[in-house]
Design an enzyme around this catalytic site. Sequence first.
Site, mmCIF file in Angstrom:
data_model
loop_
_atom_site.group_PDB
_atom_site.id
_atom_site.type_symbol
_atom_site.label_atom_id
_atom_site.label_comp_id
_atom_site.label_asym_id
_atom_site.label_seq_id
_atom_site.Cartn_x
_atom_site.Cartn_y
_atom_site.Cartn_z
ATOM 1 C CB SER A 137 -0.918 0.024 1.230
ATOM 2 O OG SER A 137 -0.152 0.190 2.408
ATOM 3 C CB SER A 138 0.475 4.619 -1.238
ATOM 4 O OG SER A 138 1.031 5.899 -1.008
#
Length: 384
Positions: A102-103
């Site tokens: 994920s970011s």
Amino acid sequence: MTDLAATLRHGLADALAAEDWVTDPLWRGAVEATPRENFLGQALYKPSEPPGPTTWTPVRRDSIAPEDWLALAYEDTTWVTQIDGILAEDAPGPLTGAPTSSSTLPGLVAQMIERSGAAPADRVLEIGTGTGYSTALLCHGLGEHNVTSIEVDPHAADRARKALADTGHTPTLITGDGLRGHPGGAPYDRVIATCAMRHIPYGLLRQIRPGGTLLVTLAGWSFGHGLVRLTVDDNGGASGRFLPGYTSFMIARAHDRPPHGPFELLPGERRPSRIDPAILDDWAGRFVAQLAVPSAERLGLGTEQILLDVATGSQARTRRAQDSDGWTVEQRGPVRLWDAVEDAVETWQRAGSPHPSEFGLTITPDAQRVWLGTPDGPSWALPI
């Protein structure tokens, strides 16, 4: 779009500063200068709303207006970019499964870097390149030559490498197991982990200079989390306290719970529970319970908790008592899981049920122990 992106970056930096996510001008400047939209690739996943299992729907960059993509990029939000190894741009459609990359929300990323103590001229090892956004912030503040980042997933690593190159950053990027560190670049002044660990790999600790720091989220199979900052000593060990706030990251793949198929809850010995099982839904209560039974996987919710011990097959199941206002627990197997949870939770409650920031961690070449209050207070061994 260039002007809009710059405006949104400055707006994000202002918002993070207002909420004290970032206080150091060095890292605020990094947020203002780093184009997060470049690190989201060509797609991201949006989760469905409760109730029911989460469905992850890919949102492709070319399917929405450019200004809408920028708006997504500059939300202080974690955007999942990979589900069970499938990047969002490669997804055939909505998926169910577990996030694997994920970011992370920019506020947490900036705060993590600040909390590590990273400063100009420091050599930093980042464990978990992810999309490369946090790596870019480090490069902006410290210079590419001082930054090494490791990513275990080859697809995520390739995408991050391209995004970093496209934004003019050339740190040392390694595709491999971050828990092993990168001895070729040691010693480091700071190590920052953007994945969680069940314990601290001793070989990783040895790659940090004496007086250097390791910032890592301690986690486990009961989904308890605590962010700890450790300072390395001259004797091959380290110590430090857990930090305020609520920080969680995906657990490192090598430390994740083993997969298992369907299981059957078998009869066992039943008795009244000394504690309300719903305490495991509390952030700190769950953290404490996990210390007591580190090899147990936690299922259930509220008064109906289920613990399955991965090592021995032991089980514990709680429920509300039918004939009173209390609760019962049913246990079987060589490890009395709920007994250990009760002992730990009651110790914590006698201390006033504090946040994990009242705990600390001491590592020696022989053991790793989490303690409550002071190093000579109640303590629990980590699984190493």
